[in-house]
Design a protein around this motif. Structure first.
Motif, PDB file in Angstrom:
ATOM      1  N   THR A 134     108.849  65.705   6.523  1.00  0.00           N
ATOM      2  CA  THR A 134     108.838  66.888   5.661  1.00  0.00           C
ATOM      3  C   THR A 134     108.175  66.621   4.315  1.00  0.00           C
ATOM      4  OG1 THR A 134     110.886  67.593   6.731  1.00  0.00           O
ATOM      5  CG2 THR A 134     110.280  68.699   4.689  1.00  0.00           C
ATOM      6  N   VAL A 135     108.531  65.512   3.676  1.00  0.00           N
ATOM      7  CA  VAL A 135     107.978  65.224   2.346  1.00  0.00           C
ATOM      8  C   VAL A 135     106.451  65.112   2.368  1.00  0.00           C
ATOM      9  CG1 VAL A 135     107.917  63.521   0.485  1.00  0.00           C
ATOM     10  CG2 VAL A 135     110.100  64.189   1.469  1.00  0.00           C
ATOM     11  N   PRO A 136     105.837  64.385   3.314  1.00  0.00           N
ATOM     12  CA  PRO A 136     104.361  64.381   3.352  1.00  0.00           C
ATOM     13  C   PRO A 136     103.755  65.757   3.596  1.00  0.00           C
ATOM     14  CG  PRO A 136     105.242  62.566   4.636  1.00  0.00           C
ATOM     15  CD  PRO A 136     106.397  63.430   4.285  1.00  0.00           C
ATOM     16  N   GLN A 137     104.455  66.608   4.370  1.00  0.00           N
ATOM     17  CA  GLN A 137     103.913  67.949   4.633  1.00  0.00           C
ATOM     18  C   GLN A 137     103.869  68.801   3.368  1.00  0.00           C
ATOM     19  OE1 GLN A 137     102.440  69.204   7.249  1.00  0.00           O
ATOM     20  NE2 GLN A 137     102.234  71.241   6.329  1.00  0.00           N
ATOM     21  N   PHE A 138     104.794  68.569   2.442  1.00  0.00           N
ATOM     22  CA  PHE A 138     104.775  69.315   1.178  1.00  0.00           C
ATOM     23  C   PHE A 138     103.464  69.104   0.422  1.00  0.00           C
ATOM     24  CE2 PHE A 138     109.601  69.285   1.221  1.00  0.00           C
ATOM     25  CZ  PHE A 138     109.698  70.641   1.430  1.00  0.00           C
ATOM     26  N   VAL A 139     102.852  67.930   0.608  1.00  0.00           N
ATOM     27  CA  VAL A 139     101.593  67.630  -0.085  1.00  0.00           C
ATOM     28  C   VAL A 139     100.465  68.518   0.425  1.00  0.00           C
ATOM     29  CG1 VAL A 139      99.898  65.820  -0.561  1.00  0.00           C
ATOM     30  CG2 VAL A 139     102.336  65.252  -0.473  1.00  0.00           C
ATOM     31  N   ALA A 173      96.120  67.394  10.386  1.00  0.00           N
ATOM     32  CA  ALA A 173      95.121  66.633   9.624  1.00  0.00           C
ATOM     33  C   ALA A 173      95.739  65.355   9.071  1.00  0.00           C
ATOM     34  CB  ALA A 173      94.583  67.486   8.485  1.00  0.00           C
ATOM     35  N   THR A 174      94.872  64.460   8.658  1.00  0.00           N
ATOM     36  CA  THR A 174      95.296  63.244   7.973  1.00  0.00           C
ATOM     37  C   THR A 174      95.424  63.554   6.486  1.00  0.00           C
ATOM     38  OG1 THR A 174      94.183  61.863   9.600  1.00  0.00           O
ATOM     39  CG2 THR A 174      94.722  60.853   7.487  1.00  0.00           C
ATOM     40  N   ILE A 175      96.605  63.389   5.946  1.00  0.00           N
ATOM     41  CA  ILE A 175      96.892  63.787   4.565  1.00  0.00           C
ATOM     42  C   ILE A 175      96.442  62.689   3.612  1.00  0.00           C
ATOM     43  CG2 ILE A 175      98.712  64.448   2.951  1.00  0.00           C
ATOM     44  CD1 ILE A 175     100.317  65.391   5.392  1.00  0.00           C
ATOM     45  N   SER A 176      95.627  63.071   2.628  1.00  0.00           N
ATOM     46  CA  SER A 176      95.153  62.116   1.611  1.00  0.00           C
ATOM     47  C   SER A 176      95.070  62.848   0.287  1.00  0.00           C
ATOM     48  CB  SER A 176      93.794  61.544   2.009  1.00  0.00           C
ATOM     49  OG  SER A 176      93.353  60.642   1.030  1.00  0.00           O
ATOM     50  N   LYS A 177      95.867  62.455  -0.661  1.00  0.00           N
ATOM     51  CA  LYS A 177      95.898  63.118  -1.970  1.00  0.00           C
ATOM     52  C   LYS A 177      94.729  62.664  -2.839  1.00  0.00           C
ATOM     53  CE  LYS A 177      98.234  66.009  -4.585  1.00  0.00           C
ATOM     54  NZ  LYS A 177      98.372  67.414  -4.200  1.00  0.00           N
ATOM     55  N   ASN A 180      89.103  58.859  -0.772  1.00  0.00           N
ATOM     56  CA  ASN A 180      88.884  57.454  -0.410  1.00  0.00           C
ATOM     57  C   ASN A 180      90.122  56.592  -0.677  1.00  0.00           C
ATOM     58  OD1 ASN A 180      86.203  58.001   0.334  1.00  0.00           O
ATOM     59  ND2 ASN A 180      85.503  57.721  -1.794  1.00  0.00           N
ATOM     60  N   GLY A 181      91.269  57.246  -0.793  1.00  0.00           N
ATOM     61  CA  GLY A 181      92.516  56.508  -1.010  1.00  0.00           C
ATOM     62  C   GLY A 181      93.304  56.379   0.281  1.00  0.00           C
ATOM     63  N   PRO A 182      94.533  55.905   0.198  1.00  0.00           N
ATOM     64  CA  PRO A 182      95.368  55.769   1.402  1.00  0.00           C
ATOM     65  C   PRO A 182      95.661  57.137   2.017  1.00  0.00           C
ATOM     66  CG  PRO A 182      96.677  55.407  -0.577  1.00  0.00           C
ATOM     67  CD  PRO A 182      95.243  55.473  -1.010  1.00  0.00           C
ATOM     68  N   SER A 183      95.677  57.191   3.355  1.00  0.00           N
ATOM     69  CA  SER A 183      95.900  58.448   4.084  1.00  0.00           C
ATOM     70  C   SER A 183      97.181  58.363   4.915  1.00  0.00           C
ATOM     71  CB  SER A 183      94.705  58.765   4.986  1.00  0.00           C
ATOM     72  OG  SER A 183      94.506  57.715   5.918  1.00  0.00           O
ATOM     73  N   TYR A 184      97.640  59.528   5.356  1.00  0.00           N
ATOM     74  CA  TYR A 184      98.888  59.634   6.115  1.00  0.00           C
ATOM     75  C   TYR A 184      98.607  60.477   7.352  1.00  0.00           C
ATOM     76  CZ  TYR A 184     103.972  59.854   6.772  1.00  0.00           C
ATOM     77  OH  TYR A 184     105.244  59.712   7.248  1.00  0.00           O
ATOM     78  N   LEU A 188     100.746  60.819  14.077  1.00  0.00           N
ATOM     79  CA  LEU A 188     101.458  59.572  14.354  1.00  0.00           C
ATOM     80  C   LEU A 188     102.815  59.533  13.659  1.00  0.00           C
ATOM     81  CD1 LEU A 188      98.519  57.015  14.067  1.00  0.00           C
ATOM     82  CD2 LEU A 188      99.519  57.987  16.136  1.00  0.00           C
ATOM     83  N   ALA A 189     102.868  60.057  12.431  1.00  0.00           N
ATOM     84  CA  ALA A 189     104.147  60.076  11.697  1.00  0.00           C
ATOM     85  C   ALA A 189     105.180  60.919  12.443  1.00  0.00           C
ATOM     86  CB  ALA A 189     103.928  60.631  10.288  1.00  0.00           C
ATOM     87  N   TYR A 190     104.739  62.061  12.976  1.00  0.00           N
ATOM     88  CA  TYR A 190     105.658  62.974  13.665  1.00  0.00           C
ATOM     89  C   TYR A 190     106.217  62.328  14.931  1.00  0.00           C
ATOM     90  CZ  TYR A 190     107.447  67.689  14.574  1.00  0.00           C
ATOM     91  OH  TYR A 190     108.265  68.782  14.759  1.00  0.00           O
TER      92      TYR A 190
END
Length: 634
Positions: A134-139, A173-177, A180-184, A188-190
């Motif tokens: 849930t927390v990554p999805q908020f991003v 999608a792959t979440i990246s705030k 070119n930084g770390p992605s989520y 796979l997380a789900y």
């Protein structure tokens, strides 16, 4: 004066000897002294004062750094001790459970212990899902344009459909705030969060069942009789009057339960009475199975008609969504009133012990509830998944949300009105009925049913454990108030040390294993929706893992992950060998358990025989003393 001097010198010498001992040796030495408790306390206090003096004298000779280090260690130790004391005081419902056990016995207490255990289980589930899904999805979440009307609290549709409550809202999608930084990777997380969570649940359930089995079936205290419980279990540190009264009630109830087990009578029935009893049991079982089949048929046909109504209507219309409440209401009505019928059948069968009646009632209820859940799972996986709905996973999540919510409402109504009305009838209209007893079998199966729905719904509604966490907290307080106000203790006192183990076993099989099969079919066999959810566009949810492994094959540093996947995870031989090892370990563990039980029984018999021999010798000595004191007349 000389005698006083020698006594003082001997005590000083004793204190000096005790000071030089280690802590464990000192405690054992003081315990073995043939002195009163008051004298032992005085000696212990003198020893502690002497140790403090020596430590202060020693600390003055130590360097500054060493003194600071020792002070820090002592401070941390004191902080840890005080923290553990506070945690013990803050233990959830500790005093409430003690009161329930003292007033109503271990049979009713086992239900509340099981409810507390399920609550902690759901807290753990909620924290895992909320943290990693849930927390990554908020991003990456987009603003919700739907309006909130309040009806969504009951239907789970409308505004909630575009929130993190349901599967369809999560991105693929792959979440990246940062660029070119770390992605989520949300896919796979789900799947890994849900998968690892169920593995942890499996291990926790196995460990809890083994621990409960060991405590309730293998513990040597089970065979120690009532003498040790009567003479050795009182805690003399309890000085508060209310605490003393509560402890007395608790101990009295436990001894009554143990004596009931010992003094249980065996019924000597005639052939005719035996035949009549067997016929009553057969008719009751046929009736209960027929009722369960009829309930499942009704739920199935109602769910088919309900789906047709939803597909034909406007999918986002709240009125058509409210019509979907018919299915959970009818399901909850069946789950509420049929168990009352099963309880009546149990009273009609006239079992010898309340334990037999509760276990039979639980078996009938588990057949009913698991059958209804099985029909609903077939409806979700074979009919809803193949329907024209744009996001069938969200539709399943909404169905489970409504079932959990309506079941919670019916549980509250059953406690507030069902037991309350039964008390009114038993005290005013029909006094011969008396106050009702707490129906353990029905209430336990309500908890297992609710937890089964939560486990199934985790894949389609990740925050469902949070909703169940709130509902279980409210149910605990409502059931406690209803128990104290409306119910009476069981008329037949009986010991239920094994009841909690039975509850955990029922939660494991068929509930948890059935849920694993449902999740497995969903992840490996069903095609996800093409327009929603983190797995949109894939042939199955598990395809996300396969594609990830193909990407890792291009990296040399990740070859070990690829090897584990191909040689262990997807290997039938590995799981076969693992299953054989588990069976062998289980068999050996069971043999060790049986050996310990046999040794414990033999030891207990030996202790009893030695006690009898000692009593016989004491009687002989007393007879000789009486003969010496009163010689026979010449």
């Amino acid at each position: 004066k000389i005698w006083i001097f020698h006594g003082f010198y001997a005590e000083e010498k004793l204190v000096g000897n005790l000071t030089s001992m280690s802590t464990s040796e000192r405690i054992k030495a003081i315990q073995k002294m043939p002195e009163t408790m008051k004298k032992k306390r005085e000696i212990r206090n003198k020893v502690l004062k002497e140790i403090t003096k020596k430590s202060r004298h020693h600390s003055t000779q130590l360097p500054c750094c060493t003194q600071c280090l020792q002070g820090t260690v002592v401070s941390f130790r004191r902080f840890g001790n005080s923290l553990s004391e506070y945690f013990h005081l803050l233990q959830l419902w500790h005093k409430t459970l003690k009161i329930i056990g003292a007033e109503f016995g271990t049979s009713v207490l086992s239900y509340f212990i099981f409810l507390k255990w399920l609550l902690t289980f759901n807290i753990f589930s909620f924290l895992i899902n909320f943290s990693f899904i849930t927390v990554p999805q908020f991003v990456a979440a987009e603003p919700n344009n739907l309006s909130f009307t309040g009806l969504e609290l009951f239907t789970g549709a409308g505004y909630f459909q575009q929130t993190v409550l349901y599967y369809g809202f999560y991105t693929n999608a792959t979440i990246s705030k940062i660029e070119n930084g770390p992605s989520y990777n949300m896919q796979l997380a789900y799947i890994f969060t849900i998968g690892i969570y169920f593995v942890i649940c499996f291990l926790i359930l196995l460990f809890s069942m083994a621990k409960s089995f060991r405590r309730n079936f293998i513990n040597p205290q089970t065979y120690s009789g009532n003498a040790s419980k009567l003479l050795c279990t009182w805690d003399f540190n309890v000085t508060n009057e209310k605490a003393v009264m509560l402890k007395q009630k608790n101990l009295s109830t436990q001894i009554k339960e143990d004596l009931t087990e010992v003094n249980r009578e065996v019924l000597n029935l005639t052939v005719r009475e035996t035949v009549v009893r067997i016929v009553i049991h057969l008719v009751s079982w046929l009736t209960s199975l027929g009722t369960a089949i009829a309930a499942c048929a009704g739920v199935y046909f109602l769910s088919i008609n309900n789906l047709k109504l939803f597909v034909k209507g406007h999918k986002n219309d709240l009125e058509s969504q409210a019509a979907m409440l018919v299915l959970p209401i009818v399901t909850s009505l069946l789950n509420t009133f049929i168990p009352f019928f099963y309880s009546w059948l149990g009273h009609l069968e006239s079992f010898q012990t309340p334990g037999h009646q509760i276990y039979v009632t639980i078996t009938r209820n588990i057949v009913l509830k698991i059958s209804i859940v099985g029909i609903l799972c077939y409806y979700w996986l074979n009919i809803v998944a193949a329907s024209e709905s744009q996001c069938w996973e969200t539709l399943v999540g909404q169905d489970i949300y409504r079932l959990v919510l309506v079941d919670f409402i019916f549980c509250l109504l059953g406690s507030l009105f069902g037991e309350f009305l039964r008390r009114i009838i038993g005290t005013t209209v029909c006094v011969s009925l008396g106050l009702p007893e707490f129906d353990i079998g029905r209430n336990v199966l309500d908890l297992i049913y609710a937890q089964t729905l939560t486990w199934i719904g985790i894949l389609f509604s990740p925050l469902l454990p949070g909703i169940q966490m709130i509902s279980f907290s409210i149910v605990f307080y409502v059931k406690k108030v209803s128990l104290m106000m409306n119910c009476q203790p069981p008329r037949k006192v009986w010991r239920t040390a094994q009841m909690t183990t039975s509850f955990m076993f029922l939660l494991f099989f068929p509930s948890f294993l059935g849920v694993l099969s449902v999740i497995g079919v969903t992840v490996w066999r069903l095609k996800p929706s093409a327009e929603c959810g983190p797995f949109r566009g894939l042939s199955s949810m598990y395809a996300a893992v396969s594609e990830w492994i193909k990407i890792l094959e291009n990296y040399t540093a990740s070859k070990w992950v690829v090897w584990i996947y191909h040689n262990l995870i997807t290997s039938e031989l590995f799981f076969f060998i693992l299953s054989v090892l588990v069976l062998i370990i289980t068999y050996l563990y069971w043999q060790i358990i049986e050996g310990r039980k046999t040794m414990t029984k033999l030891l207990h018999k030996q202790i009893i025989n030695e006690g009898k021999d000692k009593m016989f010798l004491l009687e002989k000595l007393r007879a000789l003393q009486r003969a010496k004191q009163n010689p026979p007349a010449p």
